[in-house]
Design a protein around this motif. Structure first.
Motif, PDB file in Angstrom:
ATOM      1  N   GLN A  57     -12.509 -37.411  45.400  1.00  0.00           N
ATOM      2  CA  GLN A  57     -13.245 -37.074  44.651  1.00  0.00           C
ATOM      3  C   GLN A  57     -12.380 -36.207  43.006  1.00  0.00           C
ATOM      4  O   GLN A  57     -13.309 -36.190  41.866  1.00  0.00           O
ATOM      5  CB  GLN A  57     -14.771 -35.717  45.371  1.00  0.00           C
ATOM      6  N   ASP A  58     -11.135 -35.708  43.161  1.00  0.00           N
ATOM      7  CA  ASP A  58     -11.189 -34.685  42.394  1.00  0.00           C
ATOM      8  C   ASP A  58     -10.316 -35.442  41.138  1.00  0.00           C
ATOM      9  O   ASP A  58     -10.306 -34.705  40.185  1.00  0.00           O
ATOM     10  CB  ASP A  58     -10.259 -34.090  43.326  1.00  0.00           C
ATOM     11  N   GLY A  59     -10.569 -36.989  40.809  1.00  0.00           N
ATOM     12  CA  GLY A  59      -9.503 -37.427  39.962  1.00  0.00           C
ATOM     13  C   GLY A  59      -8.359 -37.188  39.349  1.00  0.00           C
ATOM     14  O   GLY A  59      -7.399 -37.279  38.789  1.00  0.00           O
ATOM     15  N   SER A  60      -7.267 -36.844  40.999  1.00  0.00           N
ATOM     16  CA  SER A  60      -5.820 -36.683  40.281  1.00  0.00           C
ATOM     17  C   SER A  60      -5.508 -38.149  40.692  1.00  0.00           C
ATOM     18  O   SER A  60      -6.189 -38.811  40.236  1.00  0.00           O
ATOM     19  CB  SER A  60      -5.189 -36.094  42.435  1.00  0.00           C
ATOM     20  N   LEU A  61      -3.853 -37.649  40.689  1.00  0.00           N
ATOM     21  CA  LEU A  61      -3.558 -39.333  40.067  1.00  0.00           C
ATOM     22  C   LEU A  61      -3.750 -40.297  41.564  1.00  0.00           C
ATOM     23  O   LEU A  61      -3.592 -40.012  42.558  1.00  0.00           O
ATOM     24  CB  LEU A  61      -1.825 -39.167  39.915  1.00  0.00           C
ATOM     25  N   ARG A  62      -3.744 -41.112  41.127  1.00  0.00           N
ATOM     26  CA  ARG A  62      -3.269 -42.657  42.302  1.00  0.00           C
ATOM     27  C   ARG A  62      -3.475 -44.182  41.970  1.00  0.00           C
ATOM     28  O   ARG A  62      -2.915 -44.337  40.181  1.00  0.00           O
ATOM     29  CB  ARG A  62      -5.219 -43.097  41.941  1.00  0.00           C
ATOM     30  N   HIS A  63      -2.607 -44.437  42.567  1.00  0.00           N
ATOM     31  CA  HIS A  63      -1.700 -45.463  42.320  1.00  0.00           C
ATOM     32  C   HIS A  63      -1.348 -46.326  43.885  1.00  0.00           C
ATOM     33  O   HIS A  63      -1.503 -45.622  44.973  1.00  0.00           O
ATOM     34  CB  HIS A  63      -0.074 -45.491  42.281  1.00  0.00           C
ATOM     35  N   TRP A  64      -0.967 -47.855  43.194  1.00  0.00           N
ATOM     36  CA  TRP A  64      -1.102 -48.852  44.703  1.00  0.00           C
ATOM     37  C   TRP A  64       0.394 -49.150  44.896  1.00  0.00           C
ATOM     38  O   TRP A  64       1.103 -49.277  44.177  1.00  0.00           O
ATOM     39  CB  TRP A  64      -2.339 -49.650  44.749  1.00  0.00           C
ATOM     40  N   LEU A  65      -0.293 -48.791  46.495  1.00  0.00           N
ATOM     41  CA  LEU A  65       1.863 -49.366  46.955  1.00  0.00           C
ATOM     42  C   LEU A  65       0.830 -50.490  47.650  1.00  0.00           C
ATOM     43  O   LEU A  65       0.016 -51.082  47.965  1.00  0.00           O
ATOM     44  CB  LEU A  65       2.081 -49.243  48.353  1.00  0.00           C
ATOM     45  N   VAL A  66       1.800 -51.830  47.579  1.00  0.00           N
ATOM     46  CA  VAL A  66       1.489 -53.603  48.448  1.00  0.00           C
ATOM     47  C   VAL A  66       2.438 -53.569  49.315  1.00  0.00           C
ATOM     48  O   VAL A  66       3.905 -53.728  49.178  1.00  0.00           O
ATOM     49  CB  VAL A  66       1.523 -54.200  47.512  1.00  0.00           C
TER      50      VAL A  66
END
Length: 161
Positions: free
Chosen positions: A149-158
């Protein structure tokens, strides 16, 4: 079995639950990840690694949220955690391996995992298990709102399965 007692590896079982039947697992994920948003009513399952004798009322040793439709090539995990008393015992690796095996059997060819925050630990751990940076979010139109919920940096690994 005590809450902090690690079951024998042979008694651990991968289970899949609908969110409405997984309150203890969702509570553990929320506690470990610092808050997860409300789970969408459809499309998300809760996958747990717990003792075979567990009735689901106790928090599992490890759990994740999973979005995957049978036969689709992509699956994704917007939340993944090992409960604090069970960390550094190989249970995260076990959950990931069992989940990948089950997804391959269901027709998935790639698994996306969402990383939140600025702590490099989870990304480093996933990279050691074959994950690389994704060029974007997972394909599809599925609701992936189950995140921090905190809006911190998000990214995806695959990773290819």
């Amino acid at each position: 079995m005590r809450h902090d007692e690690v079951p024998e590896a042979s008694t651990l079982l991968l289970r899949t639950h609908e969110p409405g039947q997984a309150a203890a697992a969702l509570g553990m994920l929320d506690r470990c990840l610092g808050g997860i948003r409300p789970i969408p009513p459809t499309g998300v399952r809760v996958v747990t690694l717990s003792d075979v004798s567990s009735d689901g009322s106790q928090a599992p040793a490890a759990a994740c949220l999973l979005i995957h439709r049978l036969g689709e090539p992509s699956a994704w995990v917007p939340a993944f955690a090992v409960d604090v008393p069970f960390r550094r015992r190989g249970l995260g690796r076990r959950l990931l391996a069992d989940l990948c095996r089950a997804l391959r059997a269901d027709g998935a060819r790639e698994l996306f995992v969402r990383i939140t925050g600025d702590c490099p630990g989870p990304a480093t751990w996933l990279a050691a298990h074959g994950f690389t940076a994704a060029t974007g979010p997972p394909p599809g139109r599925h609701n992936i709102a189950a995140t921090r919920q905190d809006g911190s940096l998000r990214h995806w690994l695959v990773s290819e399965l």
